[in-house]
Design an enzyme around this catalytic site. Structure first.
Site, mmCIF file in Angstrom:
data_model
loop_
_atom_site.group_PDB
_atom_site.id
_atom_site.type_symbol
_atom_site.label_atom_id
_atom_site.label_comp_id
_atom_site.label_asym_id
_atom_site.label_seq_id
_atom_site.Cartn_x
_atom_site.Cartn_y
_atom_site.Cartn_z
ATOM 1 N N HIS A 26 0.820 -1.110 0.150
ATOM 2 C CA HIS A 26 -0.072 -0.040 -0.149
ATOM 3 C C HIS A 26 0.862 1.244 -0.053
ATOM 4 O O HIS A 26 1.952 1.237 0.642
ATOM 5 C CB HIS A 26 -0.938 0.119 1.163
ATOM 6 C CG HIS A 26 -2.114 1.007 0.862
ATOM 7 N ND1 HIS A 26 -1.812 2.273 1.303
ATOM 8 C CD2 HIS A 26 -3.511 0.716 0.550
ATOM 9 C CE1 HIS A 26 -3.146 2.944 1.152
ATOM 10 N NE2 HIS A 26 -3.860 2.009 0.496
ATOM 11 N N ASP B 217 -7.991 -5.407 0.008
ATOM 12 C CA ASP B 217 -8.256 -6.332 -0.976
ATOM 13 C C ASP B 217 -8.217 -7.925 -0.801
ATOM 14 O O ASP B 217 -8.594 -8.611 -1.675
ATOM 15 C CB ASP B 217 -8.067 -5.614 -2.169
ATOM 16 C CG ASP B 217 -8.591 -4.358 -2.613
ATOM 17 O OD1 ASP B 217 -9.520 -4.320 -2.471
ATOM 18 O OD2 ASP B 217 -7.948 -3.617 -3.206
HETATM 19 N N1 CMC Z 1 4.151 -7.692 -4.854
HETATM 20 C C1 CMC Z 1 5.604 -7.303 -4.815
HETATM 21 N N2 CMC Z 1 6.291 -6.510 -4.680
HETATM 22 C C2 CMC Z 1 5.750 -5.297 -4.422
HETATM 23 C C3 CMC Z 1 4.188 -5.300 -4.082
HETATM 24 C C4 CMC Z 1 3.381 -6.388 -4.462
HETATM 25 N N3 CMC Z 1 2.283 -6.553 -4.365
HETATM 26 N N4 CMC Z 1 3.787 -3.977 -3.964
HETATM 27 C C5 CMC Z 1 4.862 -3.398 -3.720
HETATM 28 N N5 CMC Z 1 5.970 -4.031 -4.150
HETATM 29 C C6 CMC Z 1 7.347 -3.450 -4.114
HETATM 30 C C7 CMC Z 1 7.722 -2.801 -5.361
HETATM 31 O O1 CMC Z 1 8.218 -3.600 -6.278
HETATM 32 C C8 CMC Z 1 8.880 -1.766 -4.851
HETATM 33 O O2 CMC Z 1 10.035 -2.606 -4.773
HETATM 34 P P1 CMC Z 1 11.242 -1.811 -5.200
HETATM 35 O O3 CMC Z 1 11.501 -0.760 -3.787
HETATM 36 O O4 CMC Z 1 12.308 -3.012 -4.757
HETATM 37 O O5 CMC Z 1 11.441 -1.240 -6.389
HETATM 38 C C9 CMC Z 1 8.428 -1.605 -3.199
HETATM 39 O O6 CMC Z 1 7.679 -2.731 -3.060
HETATM 40 C C10 CMC Z 1 7.738 -0.136 -3.059
HETATM 41 O O7 CMC Z 1 6.348 -0.458 -4.086
HETATM 42 P P2 CMC Z 1 5.730 0.504 -4.947
HETATM 43 O O8 CMC Z 1 5.081 0.184 -6.146
HETATM 44 O O9 CMC Z 1 6.893 1.900 -5.311
HETATM 45 O O10 CMC Z 1 4.626 1.183 -4.114
HETATM 46 P P3 CMC Z 1 3.524 2.039 -4.428
HETATM 47 O O11 CMC Z 1 3.007 2.842 -3.286
HETATM 48 O O12 CMC Z 1 3.675 2.952 -5.546
HETATM 49 O O13 CMC Z 1 2.189 1.092 -4.836
HETATM 50 C C11 CMC Z 1 0.721 -0.462 -4.691
HETATM 51 C C12 CMC Z 1 1.381 0.611 -3.920
HETATM 52 C C13 CMC Z 1 -0.736 -0.591 -3.834
HETATM 53 C C14 CMC Z 1 -0.040 -0.025 -6.134
HETATM 54 C C15 CMC Z 1 1.598 -1.783 -4.616
HETATM 55 O O14 CMC Z 1 1.782 -2.050 -3.467
HETATM 56 C C16 CMC Z 1 0.807 -2.796 -5.352
HETATM 57 O O15 CMC Z 1 0.869 -2.782 -6.729
HETATM 58 N N6 CMC Z 1 0.169 -3.745 -4.914
HETATM 59 C C17 CMC Z 1 -0.599 -4.889 -5.630
HETATM 60 C C18 CMC Z 1 -2.100 -4.209 -6.016
HETATM 61 C C19 CMC Z 1 -2.917 -4.079 -4.821
HETATM 62 O O16 CMC Z 1 -3.157 -4.819 -4.187
HETATM 63 N N7 CMC Z 1 -3.651 -2.914 -4.956
HETATM 64 C C20 CMC Z 1 -4.569 -2.478 -4.073
HETATM 65 C C21 CMC Z 1 -4.326 -1.329 -2.940
HETATM 66 S S1 CMC Z 1 -5.307 -1.016 -1.519
HETATM 67 C C22 CMC Z 1 -6.843 -0.854 -1.979
HETATM 68 C C23 CMC Z 1 -6.874 0.431 -2.871
HETATM 69 O O17 CMC Z 1 -6.459 1.306 -2.741
HETATM 70 O O18 CMC Z 1 -7.826 0.465 -3.881
#
Ligand code: CMC
Length: 436
Positions: free
Chosen positions: A308, A365
């Site tokens: 998140h 989720d």
């Molecule tokens: N699986 C594997 N690695 C992950 C995941 C994941 N689900 N989420 C984040 N990471 C890693 C990412 O690769 C990055 O690694 P590094 O620092 O080595 O580059 C690090 O963790 C930080 O991730 P980020 O993408 O920079 O984080 P963000 O804040 O931009 O993205 C997110 C947040 C929710 C989009 C992301 O965690 C994600 O894609 N999760 C899966 C989709 C999901 O479950 N979404 C629902 C979110 S909660 C409900 C809502 O808001 O609607």
């Protein structure tokens, strides 16, 4: 509500300017850069708005480090345990929990506005078989402005009140109609004698040949699920609502934009994506392989329902849903192997340095889909459930935005394209369509 106690100094190009530091009621600190471009020519760069507060808001407070979520100051755990969704909707939209009279008035307003214009019913016939209900929902909500005018920001307070109640109430009717249409059953109209959640379940599951028995436990659960999804401050869809709304677009088009943003798999669409992913892992049987894929920088695969932007601790909503899910499945005697698999994945991730270092926990989720499945909600309706629940949040933010500021949302950019180019003088050019 906000105070300025200190300033930061920015040194640039031999000059020094002071920037006010604004402090919120819970101690959030933000650098006010609104005068910076005028005084220095500089803008800030923050792709994805990772580090940008786009507004002041009194609606929802999150402390992502501590896993705290509060609506209007009330902890989410208490609201989920003690309140109904309609009361929480009132709280978000109006700023305080309703008195008995306010509750009656609000409920009756929701009831009176729950019927969809009869002419809009025929729209459902034009969508192709298998159309995703989120696409149907955003289209129908957008079309509402044509049937229910008087929703621009300059209308009367009474019109705003009615339009907000209408959109919260009707979206539930549209969602249930879209489902009935998708399974080829006659639609079921809303009933004035049922509560918000009971009404929705009845519109979804009642049929002329199989009357639906409204289970109090299902109604309670739906209230909890809707409450935990009702708002989440400046997430992607709420930011879309505020941005689109700032152009003084009508309320329905604004909410339709929020619904579209929510449908993405990185946002609300994750609840459907989680179940699809769990089924894929179950079919394959090798959990380790998918954990490795999630950790592999060269693999776009992500563990859906994990991570998140704001929470760097366990998402408090996920904790509530996980507990409810375990209780409901145990009480109903449903054994869903996907719940065992989800537990196993969570256990592996929580002991794996990749997830620990990045503070990746299950988000809201991760367990909702399993609970919705157990309640008989079809998979393609999961994100629609999220949208219904998020309506009061979007409406509250729209109202706060229109009463707060008249500034249109219009970020800057840093241009990195070509510098000035010259056309080749004298060269003959044919129209593009003749150049085949
Ligand atoms: N699986 C594997 N690695 C992950 C995941 C994941 N689900 N989420 C984040 N990471 C890693 C990412 O690769 C990055 O690694 P590094 O620092 O080595 O580059 C690090 O963790 C930080 O991730 P980020 O993408 O920079 O984080 P963000 O804040 O931009 O993205 C997110 C947040 C929710 C989009 C992301 O965690 C994600 O894609 N999760 C899966 C989709 C999901 O479950 N979404 C629902 C979110 S909660 C409900 C809502 O808001 O609607």
């Amino acid at each position: 509500m906000k105070t300025q106690k200190s300033e930061a100094v920015l040194k640039f190009d031999g000059r020094e300017i002071t920037l006010p530091v604004i402090i919120g009621t819970e101690g959030d600190k933000g650098l006010d850069i609104s005068r910076m471009r005028k005084e220095t020519g500089l803008v800030t760069i923050d792709p994805g708005f990772v580090n940008t507060a786009s507004c002041f808001s009194q609606i929802t407070y999150i402390d992502g480090e501590k896993g705290i979520l509060r609506y209007r100051g009330y902890p989410i755990q208490e609201l989920a345990a003690k309140e109904t969704f309609v009361d929480v909707a009132y709280l978000l939209v109006h700023g305080a929990l309703p008195t008995e009279k306010e509750r009656m008035d609000f409920s009756s307003l929701l009831n009176r506005n729950s019927l969809l214009h009869e002419d809009m019913r025929h729209f459902f016939d034009s969508f192709p078989q298998g159309a995703h209900p989120m696409h149907i929902l955003s289209t129908m909500v957008n079309a509402m402005a044509a049937f229910y005018p008087n929703v621009d920001v300059h209308t009367t307070a009474r019109n705003i009140e009615h339009s907000c109640a209408r959109v919260i109430s009707i979206v539930r009717t549209i969602a249930a109609f879209a489902y009935k249409k998708s399974i080829g059953e006659p639609i079921v109209y809303p009933r004035h004698d049922l509560s918000y959640c009971a009404n929705f379940l009845n519109m979804m599951f009642d049929s002329p040949v199989r009357p639906y028995h409204i289970s109090p436990e299902a109604v309670r659960l739906l209230n909890v699920l809707f409450i935990v999804h009702a708002d989440h401050e400046q997430n992607c869809s709420t930011t879309a609502v505020r941005a689109i709304g700032s152009a003084q677009v009508n309320l329905y088009a604004t909410i339709a934009a929020g619904i579209s943003a929510l449908s993405g798999p990185l946002h609300g669409g994750a609840n459907q994506a989680v179940i699809e992913q769990l089924r894929m892992i179950q079919a394959d049987g090798d959990i380790g392989k998918f954990i490795r894929k999630a950790k592999d920088k060269d693999d776009p695969f992500r563990l859906m329902g994990f991570g998140h932007r704001v929470y760097k601790a366990y998402d408090p909503r996920a904790e509530i849903v996980r507990n409810e899910c375990e209780k409901y499945l145990a009480a109903t005697g449903i054994h869903d192997p996907l719940l065992d698999l989800a537990h196993r994945i969570e256990e592996i991730a929580r002991n794996d340095s990749y997830f620990i270092e990045r503070k990746l926990y299950p988000n809201v989720d991760f367990y909702t889909g399993i609970l919705y499945r157990a309640m008989g909600i079809p998979e393609n309706m999961f994100t629609v459930m999220f949208a219904l629940a998020r309506l009061p949040g979007w409406v509250a933010h729209w109202r706060e935005m229109i009463s707060d500021t008249t500034k249109i949302v219009r970020p800057r950019q840093i241009y990195v394209g070509r510098t000035l180019q010259k056309l080749d003088d004298g060269a003959e050019r044919l129209p593009a369509d003749l150049l085949v």
